[in-house]
Structures are given as C-alpha cells and as structure tokens.
Design a protein around this motif. Structure first.
Motif, PDB file in Angstrom:
ATOM      1  N   GLY A 291       0.808  -1.212   0.000  1.00 56.46           N
ATOM      2  CA  GLY A 291       0.000   0.000   0.000  1.00 56.46           C
ATOM      3  C   GLY A 291       0.843   1.264   0.000  1.00 56.46           C
ATOM      4  O   GLY A 291       0.539   2.234  -0.706  1.00 56.46           O
ATOM      5  N   ILE A 292       1.916   1.251   0.779  1.00 58.74           N
ATOM      6  CA  ILE A 292       2.824   2.402   0.834  1.00 58.74           C
ATOM      7  C   ILE A 292       3.462   2.649  -0.527  1.00 58.74           C
ATOM      8  O   ILE A 292       3.499   3.782  -1.021  1.00 58.74           O
ATOM      9  N   ILE A 293       3.962   1.587  -1.152  1.00 59.46           N
ATOM     10  CA  ILE A 293       4.596   1.720  -2.473  1.00 59.46           C
ATOM     11  C   ILE A 293       3.612   2.289  -3.488  1.00 59.46           C
ATOM     12  O   ILE A 293       3.923   3.218  -4.250  1.00 59.46           O
ATOM     13  N   THR A 294       2.392   1.736  -3.496  1.00 63.29           N
ATOM     14  CA  THR A 294       1.402   2.147  -4.488  1.00 63.29           C
ATOM     15  C   THR A 294       0.977   3.601  -4.290  1.00 63.29           C
ATOM     16  O   THR A 294       0.970   4.395  -5.243  1.00 63.29           O
ATOM     17  N   LEU A 295       0.631   3.969  -3.056  1.00 58.50           N
ATOM     18  CA  LEU A 295       0.145   5.332  -2.825  1.00 58.50           C
ATOM     19  C   LEU A 295       1.252   6.363  -3.046  1.00 58.50           C
ATOM     20  O   LEU A 295       1.012   7.412  -3.658  1.00 58.50           O
ATOM     21  N   GLN A 296       2.455   6.073  -2.570  1.00 58.23           N
ATOM     22  CA  GLN A 296       3.551   7.016  -2.789  1.00 58.23           C
ATOM     23  C   GLN A 296       3.809   7.215  -4.284  1.00 58.23           C
ATOM     24  O   GLN A 296       4.040   8.351  -4.735  1.00 58.23           O
ATOM     25  N   THR A 297       3.796   6.138  -5.041  1.00 60.74           N
ATOM     26  CA  THR A 297       4.055   6.252  -6.478  1.00 60.74           C
ATOM     27  C   THR A 297       2.961   7.056  -7.165  1.00 60.74           C
ATOM     28  O   THR A 297       3.233   7.889  -8.041  1.00 60.74           O
ATOM     29  N   LEU A 298       1.699   6.827  -6.774  1.00 59.87           N
ATOM     30  CA  LEU A 298       0.589   7.551  -7.387  1.00 59.87           C
ATOM     31  C   LEU A 298       0.637   9.047  -7.059  1.00 59.87           C
ATOM     32  O   LEU A 298       0.288   9.882  -7.890  1.00 59.87           O
ATOM     33  N   LEU A 299       1.073   9.378  -5.842  1.00 56.30           N
ATOM     34  CA  LEU A 299       1.109  10.783  -5.423  1.00 56.30           C
ATOM     35  C   LEU A 299       2.378  11.504  -5.872  1.00 56.30           C
ATOM     36  O   LEU A 299       2.419  12.737  -5.864  1.00 56.30           O
ATOM     37  N   ALA A 300       3.394  10.748  -6.247  1.00 49.65           N
ATOM     38  CA  ALA A 300       4.706  11.346  -6.517  1.00 49.65           C
ATOM     39  C   ALA A 300       4.683  12.286  -7.723  1.00 49.65           C
ATOM     40  O   ALA A 300       5.485  13.223  -7.781  1.00 49.65           O
ATOM     41  N   GLY A 301       3.801  12.047  -8.676  1.00 51.83           N
ATOM     42  CA  GLY A 301       3.749  12.935  -9.828  1.00 51.83           C
ATOM     43  C   GLY A 301       3.486  14.371  -9.416  1.00 51.83           C
ATOM     44  O   GLY A 301       4.168  15.305  -9.852  1.00 51.83           O
ATOM     45  N   ALA A 302       2.503  14.552  -8.517  1.00 54.95           N
ATOM     46  CA  ALA A 302       2.183  15.897  -8.038  1.00 54.95           C
ATOM     47  C   ALA A 302       3.212  16.399  -7.032  1.00 54.95           C
ATOM     48  O   ALA A 302       3.623  17.563  -7.078  1.00 54.95           O
ATOM     49  N   SER A 303       3.650  15.526  -6.121  1.00 49.99           N
ATOM     50  CA  SER A 303       4.565  15.981  -5.062  1.00 49.99           C
ATOM     51  C   SER A 303       5.936  16.360  -5.612  1.00 49.99           C
ATOM     52  O   SER A 303       6.543  17.346  -5.171  1.00 49.99           O
ATOM     53  N   LEU A 304       6.431  15.613  -6.587  1.00 46.54           N
ATOM     54  CA  LEU A 304       7.728  15.959  -7.171  1.00 46.54           C
ATOM     55  C   LEU A 304       7.665  17.305  -7.882  1.00 46.54           C
ATOM     56  O   LEU A 304       8.587  18.120  -7.766  1.00 46.54           O
ATOM     57  N   LEU A 305       6.590  17.517  -8.603  1.00 49.55           N
ATOM     58  CA  LEU A 305       6.426  18.797  -9.299  1.00 49.55           C
ATOM     59  C   LEU A 305       6.361  19.942  -8.289  1.00 49.55           C
ATOM     60  O   LEU A 305       7.001  20.989  -8.471  1.00 49.55           O
ATOM     61  N   LEU A 306       5.630  19.737  -7.193  1.00 48.46           N
ATOM     62  CA  LEU A 306       5.518  20.763  -6.157  1.00 48.46           C
ATOM     63  C   LEU A 306       6.846  21.024  -5.470  1.00 48.46           C
ATOM     64  O   LEU A 306       7.295  22.173  -5.358  1.00 48.46           O
ATOM     65  N   VAL A 307       7.500  19.966  -5.018  1.00 49.56           N
ATOM     66  CA  VAL A 307       8.740  20.114  -4.261  1.00 49.56           C
ATOM     67  C   VAL A 307       9.836  20.718  -5.110  1.00 49.56           C
ATOM     68  O   VAL A 307      10.504  21.689  -4.705  1.00 49.56           O
ATOM     69  N   MET A 308      10.060  20.171  -6.303  1.00 53.87           N
ATOM     70  CA  MET A 308      11.158  20.680  -7.134  1.00 53.87           C
ATOM     71  C   MET A 308      10.868  22.097  -7.627  1.00 53.87           C
ATOM     72  O   MET A 308      11.774  22.904  -7.759  1.00 53.87           O
ATOM     73  N   GLY A 309       9.586  22.403  -7.872  1.00 59.93           N
ATOM     74  CA  GLY A 309       9.241  23.761  -8.263  1.00 59.93           C
ATOM     75  C   GLY A 309       9.523  24.753  -7.159  1.00 59.93           C
ATOM     76  O   GLY A 309      10.070  25.843  -7.400  1.00 59.93           O
ATOM     77  N   LEU A 310       9.175  24.401  -5.921  1.00 53.08           N
ATOM     78  CA  LEU A 310       9.451  25.280  -4.782  1.00 53.08           C
ATOM     79  C   LEU A 310      10.949  25.450  -4.552  1.00 53.08           C
ATOM     80  O   LEU A 310      11.430  26.565  -4.271  1.00 53.08           O
ATOM     81  N   ILE A 311      11.690  24.362  -4.680  1.00 51.55           N
ATOM     82  CA  ILE A 311      13.137  24.424  -4.467  1.00 51.55           C
ATOM     83  C   ILE A 311      13.783  25.360  -5.494  1.00 51.55           C
ATOM     84  O   ILE A 311      14.635  26.187  -5.168  1.00 51.55           O
ATOM     85  N   GLN A 312      13.370  25.224  -6.747  1.00 51.61           N
ATOM     86  CA  GLN A 312      13.949  26.081  -7.772  1.00 51.61           C
ATOM     87  C   GLN A 312      13.526  27.544  -7.594  1.00 51.61           C
ATOM     88  O   GLN A 312      14.302  28.465  -7.824  1.00 51.61           O
ATOM     89  N   ALA A 313      12.282  27.754  -7.151  1.00 50.49           N
ATOM     90  CA  ALA A 313      11.821  29.120  -6.919  1.00 50.49           C
ATOM     91  C   ALA A 313      12.597  29.774  -5.767  1.00 50.49           C
ATOM     92  O   ALA A 313      12.908  30.974  -5.807  1.00 50.49           O
ATOM     93  N   LEU A 314      12.918  28.972  -4.741  1.00 50.94           N
ATOM     94  CA  LEU A 314      13.670  29.495  -3.596  1.00 50.94           C
ATOM     95  C   LEU A 314      15.150  29.667  -3.912  1.00 50.94           C
ATOM     96  O   LEU A 314      15.865  30.328  -3.174  1.00 50.94           O
ATOM     97  N   GLY A 315      15.602  29.020  -4.981  1.00 47.71           N
ATOM     98  CA  GLY A 315      16.999  29.145  -5.384  1.00 47.71           C
ATOM     99  C   GLY A 315      17.929  28.357  -4.517  1.00 47.71           C
ATOM    100  O   GLY A 315      19.093  28.679  -4.425  1.00 47.71           O
TER     101      GLY A 315
END
Length: 315
Positions: A291-315
């Motif tokens: 369950g952990i593997i499945t849910l994390q993988t399904l959510l990672a598309g949005a979370s990676l975009l959010l996290v990496m976008g914030l990191i790049q915006a913060l410089g």
C-alpha cells in the motif's frame, strides 16, 4: 534543463514537461500488466534483466567517467549521511513511542528511507542530463548500501541477525557491485576503452524506460483500502518532510545548486518497489508495504512537481 535556476514560471513548465512522460510510462506499465500484455511471464523476466544487467550498466558507465577527485564530493556525502541519519533516529524514536514490532516498523521505515532508483535517475536525466546522472551515480553508491542495511535491520531487529546475514545481501547487490566496478575502472585509469563505453551506453538507454514500466506493473491498488492513516502520514513524511529535510541540510552545508537539487530530488522520490520483496522475504507486513509503495508512487507525480518547483523558486 541546465543546472542553473531558471525563472519560476519557466521552471514549473520545464519540470512538468520533464516529469510527465516518466509517469506516463508508469501508468502504461500498470495497464499493460492488467490487460495481460505482453504476458504475465514478461514482467518478472523484465525486472530481472533490468536489475542484473541494464541498470548496473548505467551505473558503471556513469561512475567510470565521474570526477571522483572533486573536493565537493565529501560535502555531498556528508549531506546524504546527515539526511539518512536524522531520519533513522527519528524513526527509532517514534517506534519506541508507538511500540511497533519489527514486521510493522520494517515496512514503515522502508517507506520513509528507500527511494525508487529507476524514477530517480530517469528524472535526473530529463532535468539535468549527463552531469546530473554522473553525480546521481555517486550518490547512489553511498545511499543504496546504507538504506539496504537500515531496511534489513528494521525488519529483523526483534529476532536479531548476524553481521554476515546483514551484509551478504549488500555485497551481492548488483547495483552496488556496478558502483564498485565503475569506481575501480575510474581510479585505475582503465576507463571504458575500445568501444565498451558505447556498449554500456546502449544497455543503459534501455534500463530507464523498462524500469518505469515495471514500476507501474508492480502497483497494487487493492492494498489501499486498509491502513488509511498509516499510509497517509507515511506518504507525507516521505514525499514532503524528507525533501524539506534535504533542503535544510543543503542550505546548512552551502551545497551548489545542482548538488542541492539532486539531494532534494532523491529524498523526494517514492519508495522502491523492491521493498515489497524484501518485506515478504523477512516476514514484514507485506500488505502495508504494498500500500505504501502504491500510494507514494501515485502521489509522486504531483509531489515531485511541487517540491522541485518550490526548491527552484527558492533558489
């Protein structure tokens, strides 16, 4: 995308364009297996081919030409050790407070500590190209054995395990062996002569798309019906808290932009599908792990975009 930080609006667009094809392959792998194409026997064989040949070729070729004399590598290694060490100590503390047995703790710990290597390197290649892949291979040489030792210990803490039994899976791990071989070829000066670099590159090109298809094929949505609370907070820790921890460490150690981005990316990845196999082998709660593997993988598309976008915006 270059290592330097583009304007936020450009960064978000570039991130989306780099990441959506990766998740399209994962979704494709899921539906291909559910439709029985190209056949059930294909997926275990594809996983073995990738794990024992194609993916090691990628790591060995990357490390064979990596700048191992770079003085910044020690700081990058320290950042990795600090991140994993802090997370591990926090997990031990929570385990003591909640009274988890090894079967449950092993699944939860792997959900926090392990990472999907196929998705990670595919994302690095799309976002940062060859320089990113080279640095990522160096990080994997340290992270893969460390999280494997932590995972085995977490699953066997109650009944105890010998040092040999703890280290043998690490020594036999083809990804770790590929890192060692690549590093030895590098420091010896042998490198990859006579067209061998081309051979390994051809093998490496096939590894990431096949790996992502296999990730999708391994998803088990039926395991999401139970343990909603545990699945939810475990995903939040792995996909949000861990990259924030990595970002804080990168800031404290004043890592350069590319090194900081890769550290955050690897700490933001969903957990590894191979965690399910290890959990079953060592008597852990395999349904929780699935369950952990499945849910994390399904959510990672949005979370990676959010996290990496914030990191790049913060410089």
């Amino acid at each position: 995308m270059p290592a330097s930080t583009p304007p936020p609006e450009v960064a978000v667009t570039a991130l989306f364009q780099a990441l959506w094809p990766l998740f399209a392959l994962i979704v494709g792998g899921y539906f291909m297996r559910r439709k029985g194409f190209p056949g059930e026997a294909f997926w275990p064989a594809a996983e073995r081919l990738n794990y024992f040949l194609l993916f090691p070729a990628l790591l060995a070729s990357s490390l064979a030409g990596a700048p191992l004399d770079d003085p910044g590598l020690a700081r990058q290694a320290l950042a990795v050790v600090l991140g994993l060490g802090i997370a591990w100590l926090a997990l031990l503390l929570v385990r003591r407070m909640r009274g988890w047995n090894a079967a449950r703790f092993g699944a939860i710990a792997q959900g926090v500590l392990r990472f999907n290597t196929y998705l990670g390197l595919a994302a690095v290649g799309s976002l940062y190209g060859k320089p990113g892949l080279t640095l990522a291979a160096l990080m994997l040489a340290l992270m893969v054995p460390t999280v494997n030792v932590m995972s085995v210990w977490a699953l066997t803490a109650e009944r105890g395990i010998s040092l040999r039994a703890l280290l043998l899976p690490i020594v036999k791990n083809p990804l770790i062996l590929a890192c060692v071989i690549g590093a030895l070829l590098n420091v010896s000066g042998i490198g990859l002569p006579g067209g061998s670099d081309r051979l390994l590159n051809l093998l490496a090109v096939a590894s990431l798309p096949l790996g992502l298809l296999c990730v999708g094929a391994a998803l088990q949505p039926q395991e999401l019906r139970a343990e909603a609370s545990a699945l939810g907070w475990n995903c939040a820790v792995r996909l949000l808290a861990m990259p924030l921890l990595a970002f804080a460490i990168a800031r404290v150690l004043a890592l350069p932009a590319l090194e900081s981005a890769l550290l955050v990316l690897f700490f933001a990845l969903p957990t590894a599908p191979t965690a399910y196999v290890l959990t079953r082998q060592l008597g852990g709660e395999s349904s929780l792990m699935a369950g952990i593997i499945t849910l994390q993988t399904l959510l990672a598309g949005a979370s990676l975009l959010l996290v990496m976008g914030l990191i790049q915006a913060l410089g």
